[in-house]
Motif scaffolding. Sequence first.
Motif, PDB file in Angstrom:
ATOM      1  N   MET A 276      84.010  51.652 -14.149  1.00 47.27           N
ATOM      2  CA  MET A 276      83.984  50.271 -14.565  1.00 47.27           C
ATOM      3  C   MET A 276      82.861  49.513 -13.879  1.00 47.27           C
ATOM      4  O   MET A 276      82.253  48.645 -14.472  1.00 47.27           O
ATOM      5  N   LYS A 277      82.567  49.853 -12.605  1.00 52.69           N
ATOM      6  CA  LYS A 277      81.524  49.165 -11.865  1.00 52.69           C
ATOM      7  C   LYS A 277      80.156  49.363 -12.503  1.00 52.69           C
ATOM      8  O   LYS A 277      79.306  48.480 -12.443  1.00 52.69           O
ATOM      9  N   LYS A 278      79.952  50.532 -13.125  1.00 51.21           N
ATOM     10  CA  LYS A 278      78.639  50.792 -13.719  1.00 51.21           C
ATOM     11  C   LYS A 278      78.401  49.936 -14.971  1.00 51.21           C
ATOM     12  O   LYS A 278      77.272  49.804 -15.421  1.00 51.21           O
ATOM     13  N   HIS A 279      79.440  49.314 -15.524  1.00 49.86           N
ATOM     14  CA  HIS A 279      79.296  48.470 -16.710  1.00 49.86           C
ATOM     15  C   HIS A 279      79.137  46.985 -16.369  1.00 49.86           C
ATOM     16  O   HIS A 279      78.646  46.221 -17.198  1.00 49.86           O
ATOM     17  N   ILE A 280      79.558  46.596 -15.203  1.00 58.51           N
ATOM     18  CA  ILE A 280      79.510  45.172 -14.831  1.00 58.51           C
ATOM     19  C   ILE A 280      78.076  44.674 -14.681  1.00 58.51           C
ATOM     20  O   ILE A 280      77.719  43.625 -15.228  1.00 58.51           O
ATOM     21  N   LEU A 281      77.228  45.396 -13.965  1.00 59.40           N
ATOM     22  CA  LEU A 281      75.845  44.947 -13.751  1.00 59.40           C
ATOM     23  C   LEU A 281      75.069  44.837 -15.073  1.00 59.40           C
ATOM     24  O   LEU A 281      74.441  43.806 -15.329  1.00 59.40           O
ATOM     25  N   PRO A 282      75.116  45.847 -15.971  1.00 53.67           N
ATOM     26  CA  PRO A 282      74.418  45.684 -17.260  1.00 53.67           C
ATOM     27  C   PRO A 282      74.993  44.528 -18.092  1.00 53.67           C
ATOM     28  O   PRO A 282      74.253  43.825 -18.778  1.00 53.67           O
ATOM     29  N   ALA A 283      76.303  44.316 -18.018  1.00 55.85           N
ATOM     30  CA  ALA A 283      76.924  43.218 -18.759  1.00 55.85           C
ATOM     31  C   ALA A 283      76.439  41.869 -18.237  1.00 55.85           C
ATOM     32  O   ALA A 283      76.152  40.948 -19.015  1.00 55.85           O
ATOM     33  N   LEU A 284      76.333  41.739 -16.917  1.00 55.37           N
ATOM     34  CA  LEU A 284      75.833  40.494 -16.327  1.00 55.37           C
ATOM     35  C   LEU A 284      74.365  40.270 -16.695  1.00 55.37           C
ATOM     36  O   LEU A 284      73.962  39.139 -17.015  1.00 55.37           O
ATOM     37  N   LYS A 285      73.566  41.333 -16.652  1.00 51.15           N
ATOM     38  CA  LYS A 285      72.149  41.218 -17.030  1.00 51.15           C
ATOM     39  C   LYS A 285      72.023  40.785 -18.492  1.00 51.15           C
ATOM     40  O   LYS A 285      71.217  39.901 -18.824  1.00 51.15           O
ATOM     41  N   LEU A 286      72.802  41.409 -19.358  1.00 49.73           N
ATOM     42  CA  LEU A 286      72.765  41.063 -20.775  1.00 49.73           C
ATOM     43  C   LEU A 286      73.203  39.606 -20.992  1.00 49.73           C
ATOM     44  O   LEU A 286      72.604  38.885 -21.798  1.00 49.73           O
ATOM     45  N   THR A 287      74.192  39.180 -20.257  1.00 47.83           N
ATOM     46  CA  THR A 287      74.655  37.803 -20.368  1.00 47.83           C
ATOM     47  C   THR A 287      73.561  36.818 -19.974  1.00 47.83           C
ATOM     48  O   THR A 287      73.308  35.829 -20.677  1.00 47.83           O
ATOM     49  N   VAL A 288      72.881  37.069 -18.876  1.00 49.62           N
ATOM     50  CA  VAL A 288      71.788  36.195 -18.430  1.00 49.62           C
ATOM     51  C   VAL A 288      70.654  36.179 -19.459  1.00 49.62           C
ATOM     52  O   VAL A 288      70.127  35.117 -19.805  1.00 49.62           O
ATOM     53  N   VAL A 289      70.293  37.358 -19.967  1.00 49.57           N
ATOM     54  CA  VAL A 289      69.228  37.431 -20.980  1.00 49.57           C
ATOM     55  C   VAL A 289      69.613  36.639 -22.227  1.00 49.57           C
ATOM     56  O   VAL A 289      68.803  35.884 -22.775  1.00 49.57           O
ATOM     57  N   MET A 290      70.843  36.784 -22.677  1.00 49.22           N
ATOM     58  CA  MET A 290      71.291  36.068 -23.872  1.00 49.22           C
ATOM     59  C   MET A 290      71.340  34.554 -23.641  1.00 49.22           C
ATOM     60  O   MET A 290      70.991  33.775 -24.519  1.00 49.22           O
ATOM     61  N   ILE A 291      71.771  34.141 -22.465  1.00 48.58           N
ATOM     62  CA  ILE A 291      71.790  32.708 -22.148  1.00 48.58           C
ATOM     63  C   ILE A 291      70.380  32.139 -22.201  1.00 48.58           C
ATOM     64  O   ILE A 291      70.137  31.104 -22.811  1.00 48.58           O
ATOM     65  N   VAL A 292      69.433  32.835 -21.576  1.00 51.24           N
ATOM     66  CA  VAL A 292      68.037  32.370 -21.586  1.00 51.24           C
ATOM     67  C   VAL A 292      67.496  32.361 -23.017  1.00 51.24           C
ATOM     68  O   VAL A 292      66.859  31.402 -23.446  1.00 51.24           O
ATOM     69  N   PHE A 293      67.776  33.414 -23.754  1.00 49.47           N
ATOM     70  CA  PHE A 293      67.256  33.502 -25.114  1.00 49.47           C
ATOM     71  C   PHE A 293      67.817  32.395 -26.005  1.00 49.47           C
ATOM     72  O   PHE A 293      67.075  31.685 -26.679  1.00 49.47           O
ATOM     73  N   PHE A 294      69.147  32.233 -26.016  1.00 48.22           N
ATOM     74  CA  PHE A 294      69.770  31.296 -26.952  1.00 48.22           C
ATOM     75  C   PHE A 294      69.757  29.838 -26.494  1.00 48.22           C
ATOM     76  O   PHE A 294      70.020  28.954 -27.289  1.00 48.22           O
ATOM     77  N   THR A 295      69.480  29.585 -25.232  1.00 47.53           N
ATOM     78  CA  THR A 295      69.421  28.188 -24.784  1.00 47.53           C
ATOM     79  C   THR A 295      68.004  27.695 -24.541  1.00 47.53           C
ATOM     80  O   THR A 295      67.786  26.492 -24.438  1.00 47.53           O
ATOM     81  N   VAL A 296      67.029  28.602 -24.443  1.00 51.32           N
ATOM     82  CA  VAL A 296      65.647  28.186 -24.180  1.00 51.32           C
ATOM     83  C   VAL A 296      64.695  28.709 -25.252  1.00 51.32           C
ATOM     84  O   VAL A 296      64.060  27.926 -25.966  1.00 51.32           O
ATOM     85  N   ILE A 297      64.584  30.002 -25.365  1.00 55.47           N
ATOM     86  CA  ILE A 297      63.564  30.603 -26.231  1.00 55.47           C
ATOM     87  C   ILE A 297      63.815  30.285 -27.711  1.00 55.47           C
ATOM     88  O   ILE A 297      62.921  29.806 -28.408  1.00 55.47           O
ATOM     89  N   TYR A 298      65.015  30.546 -28.185  1.00 56.01           N
ATOM     90  CA  TYR A 298      65.317  30.315 -29.601  1.00 56.01           C
ATOM     91  C   TYR A 298      65.166  28.839 -29.992  1.00 56.01           C
ATOM     92  O   TYR A 298      64.501  28.536 -30.984  1.00 56.01           O
ATOM     93  N   PRO A 299      65.754  27.892 -29.245  1.00 57.66           N
ATOM     94  CA  PRO A 299      65.551  26.483 -29.619  1.00 57.66           C
ATOM     95  C   PRO A 299      64.082  26.064 -29.611  1.00 57.66           C
ATOM     96  O   PRO A 299      63.647  25.293 -30.475  1.00 57.66           O
ATOM     97  N   LEU A 300      63.308  26.543 -28.640  1.00 57.43           N
ATOM     98  CA  LEU A 300      61.878  26.221 -28.616  1.00 57.43           C
ATOM     99  C   LEU A 300      61.152  26.807 -29.823  1.00 57.43           C
ATOM    100  O   LEU A 300      60.252  26.170 -30.388  1.00 57.43           O
ATOM    101  N   ALA A 301      61.518  28.008 -30.225  1.00 59.91           N
ATOM    102  CA  ALA A 301      60.902  28.619 -31.404  1.00 59.91           C
ATOM    103  C   ALA A 301      61.219  27.823 -32.667  1.00 59.91           C
ATOM    104  O   ALA A 301      60.333  27.549 -33.479  1.00 59.91           O
TER     105      ALA A 301
END
Length: 186
Positions: free
Chosen positions: A1-26
């Motif tokens: 289970m521990k091996k899935h938490i870090l990738p999930a957190l990374k994906l969450t941060v990437v999605m937050i940045v993408f959908f709250t900054v990059i996509y609206p600016l585009a």
Amino acid sequence: MKKHILPALKLTVVMIVFFTVIYPLAVWGIAQFAPNSGKGEIIEYNGKKYYSNIGQSFTEDQYFWSRPSAVDYDASGSGGSNRGPSNEEYLAEVQARIDTFLVHNPDIDKSEIPVDLVTASGSGLDPNFSVQAAKVQVKRIANIRGVDEQKLNQLIDEQTEKSLWGIFGPEKINVLKLNIALDELK
């Protein structure tokens, strides 16, 4: 289970940045190439500015009535009434609209009233209504303005926006543009 938490957190941060900054600016950047920089079509008439993509209130008998609004045409508070079709208050509100329409249009039968003249849209700001909603009001407007009904029907046909490629969406009429054209009709 521990091996899935870090990738999930990374994906969450990437999605937050993408959908709250990059996509609206585009989207904002693309809108800058649209007419009026993506702010919608502004119509100036009689010294006032109107947005054609936001519903306007028309309730005077000499004009085509617009679709009712659950938010009193306030664009800062867009939304529906959230009342279901079995809600007694909602049914009373719709019945009051039907009764008012029939008083001002005595030649019309209740069954001829299009639903979009007595119910508000989901946003409460719909600037358009159906061709039937315009045609059902022709007799009243012709009598008040002293204009031939055939001329009004021709005006409705001229203002009708066809569906995309003839298959996507219904035909519709922008009420603001129709009423401006009506005022300019001599």
